[in-house]
Design an enzyme around this catalytic site. Structure first.
Site, PDB file in Angstrom:
ATOM      1  N   GLN A   1     -31.053  76.127  -0.665  1.00 53.41           N
ATOM      2  CA  GLN A   1     -30.806  74.685  -0.594  1.00 53.41           C
ATOM      3  C   GLN A   1     -30.670  74.080  -1.989  1.00 53.41           C
ATOM      4  OE1 GLN A   1     -34.226  71.944   0.238  1.00 53.41           O
ATOM      5  NE2 GLN A   1     -33.042  71.406   2.044  1.00 53.41           N
ATOM      6  N   GLY A   2     -29.495  73.556  -2.312  1.00 52.93           N
ATOM      7  CA  GLY A   2     -29.280  72.891  -3.605  1.00 52.93           C
ATOM      8  C   GLY A   2     -29.275  71.388  -3.435  1.00 52.93           C
ATOM      9  N   TYR A   3     -30.450  70.811  -3.266  1.00 55.93           N
ATOM     10  CA  TYR A   3     -30.577  69.351  -3.162  1.00 55.93           C
ATOM     11  C   TYR A   3     -31.102  68.773  -4.485  1.00 55.93           C
ATOM     12  CZ  TYR A   3     -30.068  68.968   2.001  1.00 55.93           C
ATOM     13  OH  TYR A   3     -29.603  68.963   3.291  1.00 55.93           O
ATOM     14  N   SER A   4     -32.329  69.191  -4.868  1.00 58.90           N
ATOM     15  CA  SER A   4     -33.030  68.534  -5.990  1.00 58.90           C
ATOM     16  C   SER A   4     -32.338  68.798  -7.317  1.00 58.90           C
ATOM     17  CB  SER A   4     -34.465  69.053  -6.084  1.00 58.90           C
ATOM     18  OG  SER A   4     -35.126  68.873  -4.860  1.00 58.90           O
TER      19      SER A   4
ATOM     20  N   SER B   1     -35.356  77.253  -4.098  1.00 58.26           N
ATOM     21  CA  SER B   1     -36.072  78.413  -3.561  1.00 58.26           C
ATOM     22  C   SER B   1     -35.075  79.498  -3.167  1.00 58.26           C
ATOM     23  CB  SER B   1     -36.876  78.032  -2.313  1.00 58.26           C
ATOM     24  OG  SER B   1     -37.752  76.982  -2.592  1.00 58.26           O
TER      25      SER B   1
ATOM     26  N   GLU C   1     -35.974  70.608   8.745  1.00 54.77           N
ATOM     27  CA  GLU C   1     -36.770  71.336   7.752  1.00 54.77           C
ATOM     28  C   GLU C   1     -38.253  70.964   7.889  1.00 54.77           C
ATOM     29  OE1 GLU C   1     -35.387  70.908   3.724  1.00 54.77           O
ATOM     30  OE2 GLU C   1     -37.222  71.698   2.856  1.00 54.77           O
TER      31      GLU C   1
ATOM     32  N   GLU D   1     -46.252  61.413  -0.317  1.00 60.51           N
ATOM     33  CA  GLU D   1     -45.992  59.965  -0.459  1.00 60.51           C
ATOM     34  C   GLU D   1     -44.648  59.611   0.187  1.00 60.51           C
ATOM     35  OE1 GLU D   1     -46.924  61.955  -2.996  1.00 60.51           O
ATOM     36  OE2 GLU D   1     -48.983  61.228  -3.190  1.00 60.51           O
TER      37      GLU D   1
HETATM   38  C1  LIG Z   1     -42.249  75.356  -4.361  1.00 63.67           C
HETATM   39  C2  LIG Z   1     -41.136  74.366  -4.281  1.00 63.67           C
HETATM   40  C3  LIG Z   1     -39.965  74.719  -3.639  1.00 63.67           C
HETATM   41  C4  LIG Z   1     -38.892  73.832  -3.606  1.00 63.67           C
HETATM   42  N1  LIG Z   1     -37.722  74.242  -3.020  1.00 63.67           N
HETATM   43  C5  LIG Z   1     -36.645  73.445  -3.088  1.00 63.67           C
HETATM   44  C6  LIG Z   1     -35.383  73.916  -2.617  1.00 63.67           C
HETATM   45  O1  LIG Z   1     -35.256  75.047  -2.122  1.00 63.67           O
HETATM   46  N2  LIG Z   1     -34.309  73.102  -2.747  1.00 63.67           N
HETATM   47  C7  LIG Z   1     -34.397  71.848  -3.265  1.00 63.67           C
HETATM   48  O2  LIG Z   1     -33.391  71.159  -3.325  1.00 63.67           O
HETATM   49  N3  LIG Z   1     -35.589  71.365  -3.716  1.00 63.67           N
HETATM   50  C8  LIG Z   1     -36.709  72.142  -3.654  1.00 63.67           C
HETATM   51  N4  LIG Z   1     -37.912  71.684  -4.129  1.00 63.67           N
HETATM   52  C9  LIG Z   1     -37.967  70.377  -4.767  1.00 63.67           C
HETATM   53  C10 LIG Z   1     -38.747  69.313  -3.998  1.00 63.67           C
HETATM   54  O3  LIG Z   1     -38.003  68.866  -2.887  1.00 63.67           O
HETATM   55  C11 LIG Z   1     -39.046  68.186  -5.004  1.00 63.67           C
HETATM   56  O4  LIG Z   1     -39.917  68.716  -5.973  1.00 63.67           O
HETATM   57  C12 LIG Z   1     -39.679  67.001  -4.306  1.00 63.67           C
HETATM   58  O5  LIG Z   1     -38.759  66.345  -3.487  1.00 63.67           O
HETATM   59  C13 LIG Z   1     -40.245  65.993  -5.339  1.00 63.67           C
HETATM   60  O6  LIG Z   1     -39.289  65.641  -6.295  1.00 63.67           O
HETATM   61  P1  LIG Z   1     -39.629  65.717  -7.862  1.00 63.67           P
HETATM   62  O7  LIG Z   1     -40.207  67.053  -8.155  1.00 63.67           O
HETATM   63  O8  LIG Z   1     -38.422  65.288  -8.594  1.00 63.67           O
HETATM   64  O9  LIG Z   1     -40.810  64.663  -8.083  1.00 63.67           O
HETATM   65  P2  LIG Z   1     -40.637  63.086  -8.229  1.00 63.67           P
HETATM   66  O10 LIG Z   1     -39.682  62.577  -7.194  1.00 63.67           O
HETATM   67  O11 LIG Z   1     -40.356  62.761  -9.647  1.00 63.67           O
HETATM   68  O12 LIG Z   1     -42.083  62.579  -7.832  1.00 63.67           O
HETATM   69  C14 LIG Z   1     -43.173  62.533  -8.762  1.00 63.67           C
HETATM   70  C15 LIG Z   1     -44.362  61.837  -8.093  1.00 63.67           C
HETATM   71  O13 LIG Z   1     -44.018  60.465  -7.773  1.00 63.67           O
HETATM   72  C16 LIG Z   1     -44.229  60.192  -6.397  1.00 63.67           C
HETATM   73  N5  LIG Z   1     -43.176  59.287  -5.906  1.00 63.67           N
HETATM   74  C17 LIG Z   1     -41.856  59.355  -6.164  1.00 63.67           C
HETATM   75  N6  LIG Z   1     -41.198  58.377  -5.504  1.00 63.67           N
HETATM   76  C18 LIG Z   1     -42.121  57.691  -4.787  1.00 63.67           C
HETATM   77  C19 LIG Z   1     -42.064  56.552  -3.918  1.00 63.67           C
HETATM   78  N7  LIG Z   1     -40.908  55.948  -3.617  1.00 63.67           N
HETATM   79  N8  LIG Z   1     -43.218  56.114  -3.346  1.00 63.67           N
HETATM   80  C20 LIG Z   1     -44.407  56.732  -3.633  1.00 63.67           C
HETATM   81  N9  LIG Z   1     -44.531  57.808  -4.486  1.00 63.67           N
HETATM   82  C21 LIG Z   1     -43.399  58.272  -5.043  1.00 63.67           C
HETATM   83  C22 LIG Z   1     -44.111  61.561  -5.710  1.00 63.67           C
HETATM   84  O14 LIG Z   1     -44.795  61.568  -4.472  1.00 63.67           O
HETATM   85  C23 LIG Z   1     -44.739  62.489  -6.746  1.00 63.67           C
HETATM   86  O15 LIG Z   1     -46.135  62.468  -6.612  1.00 63.67           O
HETATM   87  C24 LIG Z   1     -39.013  72.537  -4.173  1.00 63.67           C
HETATM   88  C25 LIG Z   1     -40.202  72.169  -4.801  1.00 63.67           C
HETATM   89  C26 LIG Z   1     -41.250  73.068  -4.873  1.00 63.67           C
HETATM   90  C27 LIG Z   1     -42.516  72.645  -5.568  1.00 63.67           C
END
Ligand SMILES: Cc1cc2nc3c(=O)[nH]c(=O)nc-3n(C[C@H](O)[C@H](O)[C@H](O)COP(=O)(O)OP(=O)(O)OC[C@H]3O[C@@H](n4cnc5c(N)ncnc54)[C@H](O)[C@@H]3O)c2cc1C
Length: 403
Positions: free
Chosen positions: A133-136, A168, A251, A390
């Protein structure tokens, strides 16, 4: 689809106890003991292990329990699907690889062209093609709609430039379903498109990220002038956000997760009782039992939520708030359970915890206590991956109260 797949039957005609016995007998006869040992002792499972079990299930017509018969699935009802996951967890079979069967497969069924269905779905069912999955992106996680990876139309192709992160299994996958920006006009959600990008195309570079548990699950994926045929676009240009939300609801449902947690609770219970037998009762072990009972009650709640969410998904009435509530509940519960195991076993490993996780030279990979420590570290990511806790609370609040 092979000849042995069961046909869907009337619900009242199904003998669930007999069905469960059939599942147990099948697993005992067909799931290799070495594979079950890897799962039982919480060792890392990669493509090889997932694929080995999926091939065996495919022979039996059971490799896609959540899919309709027309696409090579079992057509099982809710109870059968849950029993399958329950037996697989109890008998330590590998889980089914979720990115194909659970995530992109249903999106292709819903939004794909007949050609895309014919091209991609059979290879998900037989496990021969692997997805990620290439989302983030570095600047777009919780605020996914801010993603910047750009796709410019050039004749019959899109040309992609940008970066994905936390991807991942990208190092083991063949195709990445990828959200890209095709327009900067209007609402940021409206300019997003979903592309299916083969990972062997020129211009793609995958770099590993090693997480706190010292395993390699996630990656950075760099895309420099990657040419992807427009035929690999799912839905219309600008439909990506709709597809992404459809996918995220599925998911977060993750039907295998709750039975796996219940299995882990059994392991922790065995651990506590073995400590009581070895050392006699103590206030520490009594407190551990109390935490265990609370986690068991919570797991029963998660089970009920899961069953009702699967039912809604089968009826086409699944709401985002239900999947988010379930995800919030089971991920936090998984941390409670692994935290309890950690408190029981950590003192034994305290002085050499990180160098020993995962197995250092000579350490026994089947040492279940050390693997429980690994699970504790890995599960820190559970409340982040797939959307943070959150973010799930925001989804629930928006669905219940509007806004
Ligand atoms: C082990 C692992 C596997 C993953 N696998 C994939 C994958 O296969 N494909 C993919 O695309 N992504 C993947 N991800 C990414 C994951 O979806 C993101 O890490 C997640 O969505 C959080 O985004 P971020 O890391 O940019 O944190 P941020 O969005 O920067 O968040 C930082 C903090 O701020 C809080 N926050 C942010 N916005 C809000 C809000 N509006 N209200 C309240 N709190 C808020 C968050 O809860 C968090 O605590 C993976 C992550 C991990 C750790």
């Amino acid at each position: 689809m092979n000849a042995q797949a069961p046909q869907p039957r009337q619900r009242d005609a199904i003998d669930y106890a007999a069905f469960r016995r059939e599942l147990v007998a099948f697993v005992e006869a067909n799931c290799p003991p070495g594979l079950r040992e890897i799962v039982r002792s919480n060792q890392k499972i990669g493509r090889e292990e997932y694929a080995a079990w999926q091939r065996i299930l495919h022979q039996r017509g059971w490799s896609a329990p959540n899919w309709p018969v027309e696409h090579g699935g079992t057509g099982w009802d809710l109870q059968q699907r849950y029993l399958f996951e329950e037996v697989a967890a109890e008998l330590d079979c590998p889980p089914l690889y979720h990115h194909g069967l659970g995530h992109i497969g249903p999106v292709i069924m819903h939004f794909g062209t007949p050609e895309q269905k014919a091209r991609f779905l059979p290879r998900i069912v037989d496990g021969s093609e692997w997805w990620c999955q290439g989302y983030s992106e570095p600047g777009a996680g919780s605020d996914l709609a801010s993603l910047k990876t750009a796709a410019r139309r050039d004749g019959d192709d899109y040309v992609i430039n940008g970066q994905k992160i936390w991807t991942s299994h990208a190092h083991e996958a063949d195709i990445m379903y990828t959200l890209v920006r095709t327009s900067n006009e209007g609402r940021k959600q409206a300019g997003i498109t979903l592309l299916l990008i083969p990972l062997d195309l020129p211009g793609i570079r995958i770099r590993p990220i090693h997480t706190i548990d010292q395993w390699h699950h996630v990656n950075e994926v760099f895309l420099d002038d990657v040419r992807v045929p427009a035929a690999n676009r799912l839905g219309q240009e600008g439909d990506g956000w709709k597809c992404a939300k459809f996918l995220l609801d599925r998911e977060r449902l993750s039907p295998a997760m709750v039975p796996r947690l219940i299995r882990q609770l059994q392991q922790v219970e065995e651990l506590i009782h073995s400590r009581i037998r070895a050392d006699g009762p103590s206030p520490t072990l009594h407190r551990a039992l109390e935490r265990l009972f609370l986690a068991q009650a919570s797991a029963m709640g998660a089970r009920e939520m899961l069953l009702s969410a699967i039912q809604e998904e089968m009826n086409g009435t699944l709401r985002s708030s239900k999947s988010s509530a379930l995800k919030l509940h089971y991920t936090e519960l998984s941390q409670q359970i692994s935290g309890l195991a950690y408190d029981l076993v950590a003192p034994r490993y305290a002085s050499r915890l990180l160098p020993q996780v995962p197995a250092a030279d000579g350490a026994d990979d089947r040492d279940i206590e050390r693997q429980l420590l690994h699970t504790y570290l890995f599960y820190r990511s559970r409340t982040i991956a797939g959307g943070t806790s959150e973010v799930q609370k925001n989804v629930i609040a928006r669905d219940l109260f509007g806004g």
